[in-house]
Write a protein that holds these residues in place. Sequence first.
Motif, PDB file in Angstrom:
ATOM      1  N   GLY A 109      -8.207  48.375  26.671  1.00  0.00           N
ATOM      2  CA  GLY A 109      -7.286  49.362  26.124  1.00  0.00           C
ATOM      3  C   GLY A 109      -5.862  49.127  26.572  1.00  0.00           C
ATOM      4  O   GLY A 109      -4.918  49.221  25.774  1.00  0.00           O
ATOM      5  N   ILE A 110      -5.680  48.805  27.838  1.00  0.00           N
ATOM      6  CA  ILE A 110      -4.340  48.529  28.356  1.00  0.00           C
ATOM      7  C   ILE A 110      -3.741  47.294  27.693  1.00  0.00           C
ATOM      8  O   ILE A 110      -2.566  47.276  27.301  1.00  0.00           O
ATOM      9  N   ILE A 111      -4.558  46.256  27.523  1.00  0.00           N
ATOM     10  CA  ILE A 111      -4.080  45.041  26.857  1.00  0.00           C
ATOM     11  C   ILE A 111      -3.697  45.341  25.409  1.00  0.00           C
ATOM     12  O   ILE A 111      -2.683  44.839  24.905  1.00  0.00           O
ATOM     13  N   SER A 112      -4.482  46.195  24.730  1.00  0.00           N
ATOM     14  CA  SER A 112      -4.150  46.558  23.346  1.00  0.00           C
ATOM     15  C   SER A 112      -2.822  47.299  23.270  1.00  0.00           C
ATOM     16  O   SER A 112      -2.010  47.040  22.373  1.00  0.00           O
ATOM     17  N   VAL A 113      -2.582  48.205  24.195  1.00  0.00           N
ATOM     18  CA  VAL A 113      -1.312  48.939  24.196  1.00  0.00           C
ATOM     19  C   VAL A 113      -0.148  47.992  24.494  1.00  0.00           C
ATOM     20  O   VAL A 113       0.911  48.079  23.855  1.00  0.00           O
ATOM     21  N   ILE A 114      -0.338  47.079  25.421  1.00  0.00           N
ATOM     22  CA  ILE A 114       0.707  46.097  25.731  1.00  0.00           C
ATOM     23  C   ILE A 114       1.003  45.235  24.498  1.00  0.00           C
ATOM     24  O   ILE A 114       2.173  44.973  24.171  1.00  0.00           O
ATOM     25  N   MET A 115      -0.041  44.814  23.789  1.00  0.00           N
ATOM     26  CA  MET A 115       0.178  44.011  22.586  1.00  0.00           C
ATOM     27  C   MET A 115       0.839  44.823  21.479  1.00  0.00           C
ATOM     28  O   MET A 115       1.635  44.283  20.699  1.00  0.00           O
ATOM     29  N   LEU A 116       0.547  46.107  21.419  1.00  0.00           N
ATOM     30  CA  LEU A 116       1.210  46.978  20.444  1.00  0.00           C
ATOM     31  C   LEU A 116       2.708  47.055  20.731  1.00  0.00           C
ATOM     32  O   LEU A 116       3.540  46.950  19.815  1.00  0.00           O
TER      33      LEU A 116
ATOM     34  N   ILE B 118      -8.617  50.703  18.649  1.00  0.00           N
ATOM     35  CA  ILE B 118      -9.668  51.508  18.026  1.00  0.00           C
ATOM     36  C   ILE B 118     -11.049  51.010  18.457  1.00  0.00           C
ATOM     37  O   ILE B 118     -11.936  51.811  18.787  1.00  0.00           O
ATOM     38  N   ILE B 119     -11.241  49.700  18.480  1.00  0.00           N
ATOM     39  CA  ILE B 119     -12.526  49.142  18.902  1.00  0.00           C
ATOM     40  C   ILE B 119     -12.804  49.483  20.359  1.00  0.00           C
ATOM     41  O   ILE B 119     -13.935  49.817  20.728  1.00  0.00           O
ATOM     42  N   ALA B 120     -11.791  49.427  21.210  1.00  0.00           N
ATOM     43  CA  ALA B 120     -11.977  49.767  22.625  1.00  0.00           C
ATOM     44  C   ALA B 120     -12.367  51.232  22.781  1.00  0.00           C
ATOM     45  O   ALA B 120     -13.257  51.567  23.573  1.00  0.00           O
TER      46      ALA B 120
ATOM     47  N   ASN C 181     -16.735  50.794  32.149  1.00  0.00           N
ATOM     48  CA  ASN C 181     -15.528  51.606  31.966  1.00  0.00           C
ATOM     49  C   ASN C 181     -14.283  50.852  32.421  1.00  0.00           C
ATOM     50  O   ASN C 181     -13.234  50.928  31.778  1.00  0.00           O
ATOM     51  N   THR C 182     -14.374  50.117  33.513  1.00  0.00           N
ATOM     52  CA  THR C 182     -13.234  49.337  33.989  1.00  0.00           C
ATOM     53  C   THR C 182     -12.846  48.263  32.979  1.00  0.00           C
ATOM     54  O   THR C 182     -11.659  48.071  32.686  1.00  0.00           O
ATOM     55  N   ILE C 183     -13.833  47.577  32.432  1.00  0.00           N
ATOM     56  CA  ILE C 183     -13.549  46.544  31.428  1.00  0.00           C
ATOM     57  C   ILE C 183     -12.929  47.159  30.181  1.00  0.00           C
ATOM     58  O   ILE C 183     -11.951  46.633  29.629  1.00  0.00           O
ATOM     59  N   LEU C 184     -13.473  48.300  29.740  1.00  0.00           N
ATOM     60  CA  LEU C 184     -12.929  48.935  28.545  1.00  0.00           C
ATOM     61  C   LEU C 184     -11.525  49.477  28.776  1.00  0.00           C
ATOM     62  O   LEU C 184     -10.685  49.434  27.872  1.00  0.00           O
TER      63      LEU C 184
ATOM     64  N   THR D 231       0.576  41.351  14.522  1.00  0.00           N
ATOM     65  CA  THR D 231       0.352  41.661  15.937  1.00  0.00           C
ATOM     66  C   THR D 231       0.114  43.150  16.122  1.00  0.00           C
ATOM     67  O   THR D 231      -0.815  43.556  16.842  1.00  0.00           O
ATOM     68  N   ILE D 232       0.914  43.977  15.480  1.00  0.00           N
ATOM     69  CA  ILE D 232       0.755  45.436  15.586  1.00  0.00           C
ATOM     70  C   ILE D 232      -0.588  45.862  15.002  1.00  0.00           C
ATOM     71  O   ILE D 232      -1.316  46.664  15.591  1.00  0.00           O
ATOM     72  N   MET D 233      -0.936  45.313  13.833  1.00  0.00           N
ATOM     73  CA  MET D 233      -2.189  45.680  13.184  1.00  0.00           C
ATOM     74  C   MET D 233      -3.392  45.297  14.052  1.00  0.00           C
ATOM     75  O   MET D 233      -4.312  46.101  14.263  1.00  0.00           O
ATOM     76  N   TYR D 234      -3.397  44.080  14.591  1.00  0.00           N
ATOM     77  CA  TYR D 234      -4.526  43.642  15.417  1.00  0.00           C
ATOM     78  C   TYR D 234      -4.583  44.411  16.742  1.00  0.00           C
ATOM     79  O   TYR D 234      -5.660  44.665  17.269  1.00  0.00           O
ATOM     80  N   ALA D 235      -3.435  44.792  17.271  1.00  0.00           N
ATOM     81  CA  ALA D 235      -3.426  45.596  18.492  1.00  0.00           C
ATOM     82  C   ALA D 235      -4.017  46.980  18.232  1.00  0.00           C
ATOM     83  O   ALA D 235      -4.778  47.506  19.053  1.00  0.00           O
ATOM     84  N   ILE D 236      -3.683  47.573  17.071  1.00  0.00           N
ATOM     85  CA  ILE D 236      -4.253  48.880  16.726  1.00  0.00           C
ATOM     86  C   ILE D 236      -5.758  48.755  16.502  1.00  0.00           C
ATOM     87  O   ILE D 236      -6.537  49.599  16.960  1.00  0.00           O
ATOM     88  N   ILE D 237      -6.180  47.697  15.819  1.00  0.00           N
ATOM     89  CA  ILE D 237      -7.617  47.473  15.623  1.00  0.00           C
ATOM     90  C   ILE D 237      -8.319  47.299  16.965  1.00  0.00           C
ATOM     91  O   ILE D 237      -9.396  47.863  17.206  1.00  0.00           O
ATOM     92  N   GLY D 238      -7.720  46.541  17.878  1.00  0.00           N
ATOM     93  CA  GLY D 238      -8.294  46.358  19.209  1.00  0.00           C
ATOM     94  C   GLY D 238      -8.382  47.660  19.978  1.00  0.00           C
ATOM     95  O   GLY D 238      -9.376  47.927  20.668  1.00  0.00           O
TER      96      GLY D 238
END
Length: 133
Positions: A73-80, A112-114, A66-69, A103-110
């Motif tokens: 998630g936080i990294i994906s939001v920062i990249m978004l 969703i995957i998280a 859970n900590t890793i996920l 960058t926005i598309m890959y952050a959203i994909i990341g």
Amino acid sequence: MKKLIVKTSQILTGASTAVVLFAGRVMASGMADLKNPAQAGAEMARGNGMPAELIGVNGVFTQIVNTILYAVGIISVIMLIYGGFRYVISGGNSSKVTDAKNTIMYAIIGLIIALLAYAIVNFVINAVGGTTA
């Protein structure tokens, strides 16, 4: 001289092995009256407030995953946010706009995957642990 060093290292290795084995026997003999000395040893090694189970709702594995996920998630939001910032400052330059959109598309994909990984991992942990959240 080389033979002396080799013999000395062999003697020290043997002596340290004997000490470790003897210390293990002494600790095990202190728990001889218990029904499960291995479990008692694990309980002694566990710190205060640490979870007792490995898998389950409050298990060690669950907390680590859970900590890793959450970090992913936080990294994906920062990249978004970063992609949105790049899009705003692109100034109409088509290559910068494309890079920002990617960058926005890959952050959203990341993201969703998280989220899916979080759901799948918690489902599997609950199924294996035999409990439901």
